[in-house]
Design an enzyme around this catalytic site. Sequence first.
Site, PDB file in Angstrom:
ATOM      1  N   ASP A   1      25.003  30.572 -25.647  1.00 46.05           N
ATOM      2  CA  ASP A   1      25.151  28.998 -25.533  1.00 46.05           C
ATOM      3  C   ASP A   1      25.107  28.044 -27.209  1.00 46.05           C
ATOM      4  OD1 ASP A   1      27.140  29.058 -23.861  1.00 46.05           O
ATOM      5  OD2 ASP A   1      26.156  27.404 -22.519  1.00 46.05           O
TER       6      ASP A   1
ATOM      7  N   GLU B   1      40.712  28.976 -23.760  1.00 46.57           N
ATOM      8  CA  GLU B   1      41.393  30.150 -24.159  1.00 46.57           C
ATOM      9  C   GLU B   1      41.612  31.358 -22.961  1.00 46.57           C
ATOM     10  OE1 GLU B   1      38.407  31.585 -26.893  1.00 46.57           O
ATOM     11  OE2 GLU B   1      38.195  29.931 -25.760  1.00 46.57           O
TER      12      GLU B   1
ATOM     13  N   GLU C   1      35.810  32.613 -33.868  1.00 39.51           N
ATOM     14  CA  GLU C   1      36.057  30.606 -33.810  1.00 39.51           C
ATOM     15  C   GLU C   1      36.364  30.203 -35.549  1.00 39.51           C
ATOM     16  OE1 GLU C   1      36.560  29.080 -31.243  1.00 39.51           O
ATOM     17  OE2 GLU C   1      35.903  29.934 -29.817  1.00 39.51           O
TER      18      GLU C   1
ATOM     19  N   PRO D   1      34.172  21.057 -18.942  1.00 39.16           N
ATOM     20  CA  PRO D   1      33.260  20.590 -20.240  1.00 39.16           C
ATOM     21  C   PRO D   1      33.377  21.024 -21.640  1.00 39.16           C
ATOM     22  CG  PRO D   1      32.445  23.121 -19.096  1.00 39.16           C
ATOM     23  CD  PRO D   1      33.553  22.172 -18.802  1.00 39.16           C
TER      24      PRO D   1
ATOM     25  N   HIS E   1      44.650  24.834 -31.533  1.00 42.80           N
ATOM     26  CA  HIS E   1      43.719  26.196 -31.477  1.00 42.80           C
ATOM     27  C   HIS E   1      43.616  26.744 -30.430  1.00 42.80           C
ATOM     28  CE1 HIS E   1      39.433  26.216 -32.736  1.00 42.80           C
ATOM     29  NE2 HIS E   1      38.887  26.291 -31.030  1.00 42.80           N
ATOM     30  N   GLU E   2      43.704  26.350 -28.934  1.00 44.64           N
ATOM     31  CA  GLU E   2      43.649  27.659 -28.116  1.00 44.64           C
ATOM     32  C   GLU E   2      44.766  28.457 -28.335  1.00 44.64           C
ATOM     33  OE1 GLU E   2      40.927  27.394 -26.635  1.00 44.64           O
ATOM     34  OE2 GLU E   2      40.275  25.502 -26.851  1.00 44.64           O
TER      35      GLU E   2
ATOM     36  N   TYR F   1      32.661  27.540 -36.407  1.00 45.44           N
ATOM     37  CA  TYR F   1      33.788  27.153 -35.834  1.00 45.44           C
ATOM     38  C   TYR F   1      34.594  26.562 -37.387  1.00 45.44           C
ATOM     39  CZ  TYR F   1      34.469  26.458 -31.191  1.00 45.44           C
ATOM     40  OH  TYR F   1      33.841  26.470 -29.943  1.00 45.44           O
TER      41      TYR F   1
ATOM     42  N   SER G   1      33.428  31.000 -17.721  1.00 46.62           N
ATOM     43  CA  SER G   1      32.675  32.144 -17.704  1.00 46.62           C
ATOM     44  C   SER G   1      31.930  32.247 -19.311  1.00 46.62           C
ATOM     45  CB  SER G   1      33.615  33.206 -17.248  1.00 46.62           C
ATOM     46  OG  SER G   1      34.255  32.913 -16.022  1.00 46.62           O
TER      47      SER G   1
ATOM     48  N   HIS H   1      43.982  31.563 -30.393  1.00 45.32           N
ATOM     49  CA  HIS H   1      42.673  32.459 -30.339  1.00 45.32           C
ATOM     50  C   HIS H   1      43.247  33.590 -29.463  1.00 45.32           C
ATOM     51  CE1 HIS H   1      39.182  31.662 -29.672  1.00 45.32           C
ATOM     52  NE2 HIS H   1      39.063  29.612 -30.339  1.00 45.32           N
TER      53      HIS H   1
END
Length: 577
Positions: A348, A244, A291, A239, A268-269, A356, A113, A272
């Site tokens: 995007d 998260e 990020e 992708p 990392h996730e 990051y 999403s 989040h």
Amino acid sequence: MHHVDWDLQVDFMQKKITGSGVYHIRHQQAPEVIFDVHHLKITGVWLEDEPQAVDFSFTQEKPFLGQGLKIPLKPGTQKIRIAFETTAEAAALQWLEPEQTTGKKEPFLFTQSQAILARTWLPCQDSPSVRFTYTARVQVPPHLLPLMSADNPQEKNEDGVYFFRMDQPIPSYLLSLAVGDLAFAPLGERCGVYAEPGSLKAAAYEFAETEQMLLAAENLYGPYRWGRYDLLVLPPSFPFGGMENPKLTFATPTIIAGDRSLTSLVAHELAHSWSGNLVTNATWNDFWLNEGFTVYFERRIMEALYGPEYAQMLHTLGYQDLQHTLEELSQKPQDTCLKLNLENRDPDEGLTEIAYEKGNLFLCRLEALVGRARFDAFVNKYFGTFQFTSMDTDRFEQFLEKELLNGDDAVKQQLNAEAWIHSPGIPEGIVPLQARLFEKVAAELQRWETGTPANQLATENWSTHEWLYFLSNLPKTLAHAKMRELDNAFGFTASGNAEIQAEWLRHSIKHGYKEAYPALEAFLVRVGRRKFLMPLYKALLETESGTDLAREIYRKARPNYHSVSTSSLDALIQATP
């Protein structure tokens, strides 16, 4: 909207989701409400519990944004039911045939999403500033298991009907659904992993330290607010490295290396769950707030578990990635500010290493200036004060001034937050951290360049990060014989570690090492992770003979990729003469 009750049916034969949602809204005598939709079929709208459907309309369609679904309201309307069906153009959905999965027997569906693709599979107010709770009744074929960003079942039932509940308010980009032949393995009291049965054992081994990561995170920045933390290993076409989704991180199988060397992605996730899911960027212009904090937090978790030298390696590799991104964006300097301007652009475009790694570097600079104890107290207060709300850059700057910089003119001048947040590039005078372990790697690389055979280098017990540093710092020109020497000594072409193999394949393209090209094609057809695809296709397109090969491989591979990847790659390959 502040709560939704969905009823969804997943149809693998027709490759569509059919359903309805009861949307609970709050308003002050508003004449209408608008939901975001994109390539989504709306089959009916009802107000409250009235049997008669009401008329609705759409705004003019806009590229990548889709349309506004306009629903007229009556005084006192607090509940709307919307019936809908997904279409073949739903960019969030990827329907996989059995042969595209590990087990090769059952189909698979997953959603992605972020950033604004939730609107392609259900109506919503698709902004990170809008948060809501939800329930969902989901019907799937009985031999498959559905999972969502919610409280999840751990085994299949007989009728294929499942109920989900998310009691904490989330933004729409964190909505997720996956359906497949899945099994579950516990990793601790609050953690577990889902995967296809054939890969569950390997996944459980790889992620065995997840519970320790969760405890380390709580020790740093306060209690975990989401109940369980589980992982789902998706097919290779996913992708991203991870997504998260609350309570259920979606993860790429490319981090399953057999030695737990790539699990910083899990950290990392997990991070989040605080930075992003708990305190969310209000707009995609503020993406660095998600990020930058998450990269910093991830490395603090890894430092707590594996020591400072391990975290130093992650920082150094991240800084290398940041330098590459700054070079790539040299013609778009404003895109190297932390605060972005994405007006009339696809969000995007803001998903780069700037958010990051420049974000992380800014926070590291802040920590260095005020000391770790003061900085940690500030971050704890930040998460505690703004939990389950959205945050924009301006409000963050005000909070930073009030809670940490107030009255300390010397620190303010040394930090120069304005330059970090609103100016391109990296402020002058910033010296990157150099990992001590990489000094040894650089010494071995120097020995090889001055004549020591590759098979005599001291590479015993090198981690993935040390190998990546070695590969990323190879000479700019390498003769074919030197490439073969490295490959014979270390088996890079056939590496089972996706990070190492992808970096080696990039060098193979650059130096025309065609012995690696069969592995290159196999990798690009199998793996859909955009982090790997973009550099490899770009490298092919930059070589004289590579353009035709890139197009040939892409024709074979494209059906295996999610739309998040193909949207970037279509533009890249079509733009090449």
